[in-house]
Enzyme design. Structure first.
Site, PDB file in Angstrom:
ATOM      1  N   HIS A 100       0.889  -1.266   0.003  1.00 44.76           N
ATOM      2  CA  HIS A 100      -0.028  -0.078   0.089  1.00 44.76           C
ATOM      3  C   HIS A 100       0.755   1.236  -0.214  1.00 44.76           C
ATOM      4  O   HIS A 100       0.183   2.409   0.229  1.00 44.76           O
ATOM      5  CB  HIS A 100      -0.812   0.095   1.172  1.00 44.76           C
ATOM      6  N   LYS A 133     -14.722   7.967  -4.160  1.00 43.98           N
ATOM      7  CA  LYS A 133     -16.060   8.563  -3.531  1.00 43.98           C
ATOM      8  C   LYS A 133     -16.778   9.829  -3.911  1.00 43.98           C
ATOM      9  O   LYS A 133     -17.845  10.009  -4.157  1.00 43.98           O
ATOM     10  CB  LYS A 133     -15.897   8.420  -2.137  1.00 43.98           C
TER      11      LYS A 133
END
Length: 893
Positions: free
Chosen positions: A428, A738
């Site tokens: 990540h 989002k």
């Protein structure tokens, strides 16, 4: 009102009743502090809810008092369960029940609806002996459960009506749920989205982590500075979890390794003289959307192996009596913040091993259940897929080897083959300084047996490397698990790669960077092991739940199949040019903005222009995410407005597009520069928001204690999404997804998942600026001088000089000097100076296009319509098919 605002055809600001403004007083206490410098108090969520409820109730009849209903007279309705729990679980009646009691009773009533499916799901997994996916993550930022569970069960509207019948409001009760303090940022939120998608796709799975008693911290802003206070999210209990005292596992620390040879001549190892901790399981149900699958998130709490030392107690030393118990249970007390710079803290290592050890003991227990002795472990990887969410759980590789060799009696080669077939590793970060590297001395003291196993793994692996590369010392050095240097360190990313059959990045760019740069030698050695799985988000929470007005409009035109299959949103594309649809889309966006503006205005006592661009920058505060670039640009806008006023020309003012810049995010407590950036943002806000020349055109706000629930309030109103990290630093990002899903347009660099966002929504529907990752690397290689950019851009120089001079710090020219130093004299690591001109020009394109509301609205619709790729359902299908070999299992009830 500016002339171009008339483009908002049919949209008018509505006045709220006086009673609503009065209602805000309920949430403001003398302890809140002075509302200054653009800081939003932590009462915002409650205030937002007051306005939203008042709007819904304006045309409804007066609420009824809570009626008396027997626990059985209404059958098995949620209302009946609610009343039963209120009376028999909480021992309250209509006279003594508080609002929190009512929330808890409702949560228990809804949880009841999950139990039969939950039990049946687990029975089916055992009866069919299915392959299970185990997702190991140090964080699960799940957000509030009530609304999401009701959406997935298909009960939201029904429960809302049932509660109205007894004088209660579902939204009011939802606001009483505290966000679980189980995560910090994108890593934890991704894990939560994945759990939702795995349940929706009917994939047998479990999420494993730690049940932190306190979250990372509760952020308050005082005089513009971040103040960290404890996030006591369990203060009122958690009705969604079930304690499982039958699942207790001993986790060992410290001690020594005793070796001896058995009667067959085999070397055996025993880890003895350890300090032991008990891991206690807490389970939370994870329902799929409109199916019978209910999976499990199992979190571990640390408990002492004994309550207290009686010897100390009997001699009156009460503190020493419970000292061991308190120290033991510290392991699951608090979540460590992630500031992208690894710090080898002993407690963090103990946390990582604690939850990994308990989890693997649980997984092995489950595998052995219903299997005849002696256990044949050759099928273990066919029944279990373990995914490591970053390097935090990577000690699991050594722990599974320890279990197989020391406890279950497997030989090394067999154990290693099973282990590598079982594990997958997700990276990540592209920042080398963020990779976990534990001191060998610390590791040996806490986990002596595991260090031995890691040395053996490393020895065998490097033998292969040496043979292949003919003793190339540079290859051996970079690929070794043990890093040499001033102090030997265990490199957990290297262990993760060596011990896993799959290594994936989380965006196309990120995956290329880890192959070509971060882990280049490993990629050359194992090219087939590396792959990409671009992150995604669950549309159930991030559109259906958080933006009901837009969801209703979408469903009205294309049906509700998009909630399960987000690619269905492409059916909106033909509507993007429809004037009537555009108008309704704009009305909804403006209504969401108006609601947010009222809340911001009433809580802060300042006027927010609902016709301004709502420009949102919500991320963990870090230099590479470049909130500072946005803040400097705000100073430039401030100066432009001041200059327009000075010129006295109305035409110049008429051309200015009003803007409300809203920031939110937490800085790690020890990250000085990030915290200073928060102070700078608030100091700029204090000036701009109170200057009569600029306050109509420019507002800055910093919303404290950013959380999942706060994000759900912001997203529906956002129009511009700031995704401006330095190219090549952001692994993926999910905030970009989002905001786009909710119709916000993105301004961003070609970094992380922004590249795939541009590919999916179209280059004409996104604002891209700045250097690419290759250009960043090339500029640094050639020699980057930030002062050159500072000197040749007059607006940039003026803004930086104002910050340096104390203009925004009440003439204290020293306060922000570290920021100035980092930009001009210490290399400007994240190239703000180099990217500023392109950023400012791109922001000007944003402002000009905003005047053309028809074009802006079309772009907004196309953003939402083309986000189907970014559903976490798609991501999980890729993991399941290409890494886990996991299949969907229908749960028949």
């Amino acid at each position: 009102m500016l002339s171009w605002i008339s483009a908002f055809s049919g949209i008018h600001e509505r006045k709220l009743p006086v009673s609503i403004s009065n209602a805000f007083a309920l949430y403001l206490t003398p302890n809140v502090g002075i509302l200054t410098s653009g800081v939003l108090t932590n009462h915002f969520l409650s205030a937002y809810n007051v306005v939203a409820m008042a709007e819904r109730k304006k045309d409804k009849p007066k609420d009824k008092p809570v009626e008396k209903v027997s626990a059985t007279s209404e059958g098995h309705t949620v209302k009946a369960s609610f009343l039963r729990h209120l009376k028999y679980t909480l021992a309250k009646d209509e006279y003594t029940a508080t609002q929190r009691d009512k929330y808890k009773a409702l949560a228990l009533a809804v949880r009841d609806r999950l139990v039969e499916k939950w039990i049946k799901t687990q029975q089916t997994y055992y009866n069919k002996d299915v392959k299970r996916v185990y997702y190991l993550s140090l964080e699960f930022l799940i957000g509030r459960s009530l609304g999401n569970v009701l959406i997935n069960l298909g009960l939201y509207d029904e429960v809302q009506k049932e509660l109205q019948a007894i004088g209660l409001d579902l939204e009011e009760l939802r606001e009483l749920e505290w966000d679980p303090g189980l995560g910090n940022g994108g890593l934890g939120r991704l894990a939560a989205c994945f759990l939702d998608s795995m349940a929706t796709l009917e994939i047998p799975s479990y999420g494993y982590g730690i049940r932190y008693e306190y979250g990372i911290f509760f952020q308050k802003i005082r005089n513009g500075h971040q103040l960290e206070t404890p996030d006591n999210w369990l203060r009122y209990g958690n009705p969604w979890e079930i304690e499982r005292p039958e699942y207790l596992f001993i986790v060992k620390f410290y001690g020594k390794v005793q070796k001896h040879t058995d009667e067959n001549g085999n070397l055996t190892c025993h880890w003895i003289d350890t300090q032991d901790v008990v891991a206690l399981a807490y389970d939370t149900a994870v329902p799929g959307y409109h199916n019978n699958t209910v999976n499990t998130m199992r979190l571990w709490g640390a408990k002492s192996t004994r309550d207290f030392d009686l010897g100390y107690f009997q001699h009156g030393d009460y503190v020493r009596a419970v000292e061991d118990k308190v120290l033991t249970e510290t392991i699951s007390k608090v979540l460590y913040p992630n500031d992208n710079v690894f710090e080898g803290k002993e407690l963090r290592l103990k946390q990582e091993y604690f939850f990994v050890s308990a989890t693997l003991q649980d997984i092995v227990r489950r595998f052995k259940k219903n299997r005849a002795l002696p256990i044949d472990y050759r099928d273990f990887s066919k029944k279990a897929a373990i995914q490591l969410n970053d390097t935090h759980p990577s000690i699991a590789i050594a722990e599974l080897m320890r279990i197989f060799i020391d406890i279950e009696g497997l030989d090394w080669d067999a154990a290693w083959e099973i282990t590598t077939e079982t594990f997958g590793y997700t990276n990540h970060t592209v920042l080398p300084e963020a990779l976990e590297r534990w001191s060998v001395k610390l590791f040996e003291r806490i986990l002596p047996r595991h260090l031995e196993i890691i040395y053996e793994i490393n020895h065998r692996f490097l033998q292969g490397v040496e043979e292949r590369y003919l003793g190339d010392k540079s290859k051996i050095s970079s690929m070794s698990i043990i890093g040499e240097g001033d102090e030997k360190r265990v490199r957990m990313a290297n262990l993760s790669i060596i011990g896993s059959h799959s290594v994936n990045g989380v965006s196309a760019l990120h995956s290329e960077i880890i192959k070509k740069e971060l882990f280049r030698d490993f990629y050359e050695y194992w090219p087939n092991k590396f792959n990409n799985k671009t992150n995604g988000i669950t549309q159930r929470r991030w559109l259906r739940l958080c933006n009901p007005l837009l969801s209703e409009l979408i469903t009205e035109h294309i049906g509700d199949t998009w909630v399960a299959d987000l690619t269905e949103l492409k059916r909106l594309i033909p509507l993007a040019d429809d004037p009537d649809f555009q108008k309704r889309w704009r009305v909804i966006k403006q209504e969401n903005k108006r609601l947010l503006a009222h809340c911001l205005s009433d809580v802060k006592g300042i006027s927010i222009n609902p016709d301004s661009i709502f420009d949102c920058h919500f991320k963990r505060i870090h230099e590479y995410k470049r909130q500072l670039l946005n803040a400097i640009h705000a100073v430039v806008l401030y100066n432009r407005i001041k200059a327009a006023h000075k010129s006295g020309g109305s035409a110049a003012l008429e051309s200015i597009v009003p803007r409300t810049v809203i920031f939110g995010g937490k800085a790690a407590p020890g990250y000085f520069m990030a915290k200073l950036i928060i102070k700078l943002i608030n100091s700029i806000a204090e000036v701009t928001n109170n200057d009569p020349d600029t306050s109509y055109f420019l507002k800055l706000l910093f919303m404290e204690n950013y959380s999942v629930s706060l994000s759900e309030k912001i997203l529906p109103s956002a129009e511009l999404s700031e995704q401006i990290s330095t190219a090549g630093t952001e692994a993926s990002g999910t905030g970009n997804m989002k905001f786009a899903m909710n119709g916000a347009l993105t301004i961003g660099t070609l970094d992380g998942a922004n590249i795939e966002l541009q590919e999916n929504i179209g280059a004409d529907n996104i604002f891209i600026f700045g250097l690419t990752a290759d250009e960043v690397a090339d500029l640094k290689h050639r020699g980057y001088n930030p002062r050159e950019y500072y000197e040749r851009n007059a607006e940039l120089k003026q803004a930086v000089d104002m910050i340096r001079s104390g203009y925004f710090s009440r003439n204290d020219s020293t306060l922000f000097q570290p920021i100035i130093e980092s930009l001009l004299n210490r290399g400007d690591q994240y190239l703000l100076m180099a990217d500023f001109e392109a950023y400012a020009q791109c922001q000007e394109r944003v402002a000009q296009l905003y005047k053309d509301q028809a074009r802006w609205t079309k772009m907004s619709i196309l953003n939402t319509a083309n986000t189907g790729f970014f559903s976490s359902d798609r991501t999980i299908k890729e993991y399941a098919g290409e890494i886990w070999a996991a299949k969907s299992i229908d749960i028949d009830i």
